[in-house]
Write a protein that holds these residues in place. Structure first.
Motif, PDB file in Angstrom:
ATOM      1  N   VAL A 199       0.874  -1.168   0.000  1.00  0.00           N
ATOM      2  CA  VAL A 199       0.000   0.000   0.000  1.00  0.00           C
ATOM      3  C   VAL A 199       0.909   1.215   0.000  1.00  0.00           C
ATOM      4  O   VAL A 199       2.109   1.104  -0.125  1.00  0.00           O
ATOM      5  N   PHE A 200       0.351   2.390   0.169  1.00  0.00           N
ATOM      6  CA  PHE A 200       1.155   3.603   0.209  1.00  0.00           C
ATOM      7  C   PHE A 200       1.964   3.626   1.488  1.00  0.00           C
ATOM      8  O   PHE A 200       1.575   3.052   2.483  1.00  0.00           O
ATOM      9  N   GLN A 201       3.079   4.360   1.478  1.00  0.00           N
ATOM     10  CA  GLN A 201       3.821   4.552   2.706  1.00  0.00           C
ATOM     11  C   GLN A 201       2.886   5.300   3.645  1.00  0.00           C
ATOM     12  O   GLN A 201       2.337   6.333   3.297  1.00  0.00           O
ATOM     13  N   CYS A 247      10.338   5.075  -4.289  1.00  0.00           N
ATOM     14  CA  CYS A 247       9.022   5.195  -4.921  1.00  0.00           C
ATOM     15  C   CYS A 247       9.161   4.910  -6.415  1.00  0.00           C
ATOM     16  O   CYS A 247      10.067   5.427  -7.071  1.00  0.00           O
ATOM     17  N   ARG A 248       8.262   4.122  -6.959  1.00  0.00           N
ATOM     18  CA  ARG A 248       8.305   3.753  -8.378  1.00  0.00           C
ATOM     19  C   ARG A 248       8.045   4.946  -9.298  1.00  0.00           C
ATOM     20  O   ARG A 248       8.378   4.905 -10.466  1.00  0.00           O
ATOM     21  N   SER A 249       7.472   6.012  -8.758  1.00  0.00           N
ATOM     22  CA  SER A 249       7.162   7.169  -9.572  1.00  0.00           C
ATOM     23  C   SER A 249       8.181   8.295  -9.416  1.00  0.00           C
ATOM     24  O   SER A 249       8.652   8.848 -10.398  1.00  0.00           O
ATOM     25  N   CYS A 250       8.546   8.624  -8.165  1.00  0.00           N
ATOM     26  CA  CYS A 250       9.384   9.803  -7.936  1.00  0.00           C
ATOM     27  C   CYS A 250      10.728   9.501  -7.282  1.00  0.00           C
ATOM     28  O   CYS A 250      11.485  10.424  -7.010  1.00  0.00           O
ATOM     29  N   ASP A 251      11.005   8.236  -7.011  1.00  0.00           N
ATOM     30  CA  ASP A 251      12.265   7.815  -6.399  1.00  0.00           C
ATOM     31  C   ASP A 251      12.467   8.300  -4.964  1.00  0.00           C
ATOM     32  O   ASP A 251      13.573   8.269  -4.460  1.00  0.00           O
ATOM     33  N   ARG A 252      11.429   8.734  -4.308  1.00  0.00           N
ATOM     34  CA  ARG A 252      11.554   9.128  -2.896  1.00  0.00           C
ATOM     35  C   ARG A 252      11.892   7.877  -2.082  1.00  0.00           C
ATOM     36  O   ARG A 252      11.290   6.832  -2.298  1.00  0.00           O
ATOM     37  N   PRO A 253      12.836   7.962  -1.151  1.00  0.00           N
ATOM     38  CA  PRO A 253      13.166   6.790  -0.330  1.00  0.00           C
ATOM     39  C   PRO A 253      11.953   6.303   0.462  1.00  0.00           C
ATOM     40  O   PRO A 253      11.197   7.111   1.003  1.00  0.00           O
ATOM     41  N   ALA A 280       8.078  17.298  -2.415  1.00  0.00           N
ATOM     42  CA  ALA A 280       9.388  17.725  -2.902  1.00  0.00           C
ATOM     43  C   ALA A 280      10.485  17.028  -2.109  1.00  0.00           C
ATOM     44  O   ALA A 280      10.329  16.740  -0.923  1.00  0.00           O
ATOM     45  N   GLN A 281      11.580  16.771  -2.776  1.00  0.00           N
ATOM     46  CA  GLN A 281      12.729  16.138  -2.131  1.00  0.00           C
ATOM     47  C   GLN A 281      13.896  17.111  -2.110  1.00  0.00           C
ATOM     48  O   GLN A 281      14.124  17.823  -3.082  1.00  0.00           O
ATOM     49  N   SER A 282      14.645  17.099  -1.019  1.00  0.00           N
ATOM     50  CA  SER A 282      15.795  17.989  -0.921  1.00  0.00           C
ATOM     51  C   SER A 282      16.961  17.478  -1.762  1.00  0.00           C
ATOM     52  O   SER A 282      17.740  18.248  -2.280  1.00  0.00           O
ATOM     53  N   ARG A 283      17.076  16.172  -1.898  1.00  0.00           N
ATOM     54  CA  ARG A 283      18.124  15.594  -2.735  1.00  0.00           C
ATOM     55  C   ARG A 283      17.616  14.289  -3.336  1.00  0.00           C
ATOM     56  O   ARG A 283      16.771  13.611  -2.764  1.00  0.00           O
ATOM     57  N   PRO A 284      18.135  13.921  -4.483  1.00  0.00           N
ATOM     58  CA  PRO A 284      17.666  12.689  -5.129  1.00  0.00           C
ATOM     59  C   PRO A 284      18.049  11.439  -4.343  1.00  0.00           C
ATOM     60  O   PRO A 284      19.049  11.421  -3.641  1.00  0.00           O
ATOM     61  N   PHE A 285      17.232  10.423  -4.488  1.00  0.00           N
ATOM     62  CA  PHE A 285      17.467   9.140  -3.818  1.00  0.00           C
ATOM     63  C   PHE A 285      18.642   8.442  -4.480  1.00  0.00           C
ATOM     64  O   PHE A 285      18.668   8.216  -5.676  1.00  0.00           O
ATOM     65  N   ARG A 286      19.628   8.113  -3.667  1.00  0.00           N
ATOM     66  CA  ARG A 286      20.793   7.361  -4.156  1.00  0.00           C
ATOM     67  C   ARG A 286      21.080   6.286  -3.139  1.00  0.00           C
ATOM     68  O   ARG A 286      21.496   6.572  -2.031  1.00  0.00           O
ATOM     69  N   GLY A 287      20.831   5.103  -3.503  1.00  0.00           N
ATOM     70  CA  GLY A 287      21.113   4.037  -2.564  1.00  0.00           C
ATOM     71  C   GLY A 287      20.575   2.725  -3.056  1.00  0.00           C
ATOM     72  O   GLY A 287      19.941   2.637  -4.095  1.00  0.00           O
ATOM     73  N   PHE A 314       7.037  -0.832   0.815  1.00  0.00           N
ATOM     74  CA  PHE A 314       6.172   0.057   0.051  1.00  0.00           C
ATOM     75  C   PHE A 314       6.718   0.329  -1.340  1.00  0.00           C
ATOM     76  O   PHE A 314       7.923   0.287  -1.572  1.00  0.00           O
ATOM     77  N   LEU A 315       5.787   0.618  -2.279  1.00  0.00           N
ATOM     78  CA  LEU A 315       6.162   0.933  -3.661  1.00  0.00           C
ATOM     79  C   LEU A 315       5.935   2.389  -4.022  1.00  0.00           C
ATOM     80  O   LEU A 315       6.548   2.890  -4.959  1.00  0.00           O
ATOM     81  N   TYR A 316       5.010   3.053  -3.354  1.00  0.00           N
ATOM     82  CA  TYR A 316       4.638   4.418  -3.704  1.00  0.00           C
ATOM     83  C   TYR A 316       4.622   5.285  -2.462  1.00  0.00           C
ATOM     84  O   TYR A 316       4.195   4.849  -1.395  1.00  0.00           O
ATOM     85  N   CYS A 317       5.028   6.539  -2.608  1.00  0.00           N
ATOM     86  CA  CYS A 317       5.051   7.451  -1.463  1.00  0.00           C
ATOM     87  C   CYS A 317       3.733   8.204  -1.304  1.00  0.00           C
ATOM     88  O   CYS A 317       3.482   8.783  -0.260  1.00  0.00           O
ATOM     89  N   SER A 318       2.883   8.205  -2.327  1.00  0.00           N
ATOM     90  CA  SER A 318       1.633   8.967  -2.275  1.00  0.00           C
ATOM     91  C   SER A 318       0.608   8.360  -3.228  1.00  0.00           C
ATOM     92  O   SER A 318       0.956   7.580  -4.120  1.00  0.00           O
TER      93      SER A 318
END
Length: 155
Positions: A92-94, A122-128, A110-117, A133-137
């Motif tokens: 489900v959503f985070q 998130c499958r859509s926006c790459d938010r950690p 909004a993210q302060s820096r891109p996800f690197r790891g 979970f697969l989606y942040c929203s």
């Protein structure tokens, strides 16, 4: 945000509406922020406008750390998440807890820096995200999902 032509109009309105802005009909009244969506009329309004919608299906939008959220319990009455399955886990959503309720963010944040790891993003926006979970929203899920196969709606 993309085309929402295959989704119910209430969901399109939920994702497009600017909640917590002042109600045009109650500018001089306290607590006049739009935080309710009528699912039957596809109309967002403030608590002072509720009278004509009392018998309709309503969804309350809440705020969590300056972002619009909906209680997961309320969303699950509208959206069947049981079909979202990846790697034999149900996703489900985070969700976060506010006032003893789990909530899901409506829109991408909004993210302060891109996800690197090597963790989960998130499958859509790459938010950690947390591992399960697969989606942040909700909006990220809608943008990434084939609506007919992934999400089934109860009406």
């Amino acid at each position: 945000m993309g085309s929402y032509s295959e989704m119910p109009s209430w969901l399109e309105k939920l994702l497009a509406e600017k909640f917590f802005s002042p109600c045009a009909h109650h500018e001089g009244v306290k607590k006049n922020e739009k935080n309710i969506l009528c699912l039957d009329c596809c109309f967002g309004f403030c608590p002072h406008c509720i009278l004509p919608h009392r018998s309709h299906r309503l969804l309350q939008i809440r705020r969590y750390v300056y972002h619009d959220v909906v209680r997961v319990e309320d969303l699950e009455k509208l959206i069947d998440m049981s079909l979202v399955q990846v790697n034999d886990y149900n996703f489900v959503f985070q969700s976060y807890t506010t006032n003893s309720s789990k909530v899901a963010f409506l829109k991408q944040r909004a993210q302060s820096r891109p996800f690197r790891g090597s963790g989960n993003g998130c499958r859509s926006c790459d938010r950690p995200l947390q591992e399960s979970f697969l989606y942040c929203s909700l909006s990220c899920k809608v943008m990434q999902s084939n609506m007919r196969k992934i999400v089934s709606f109860s009406f």
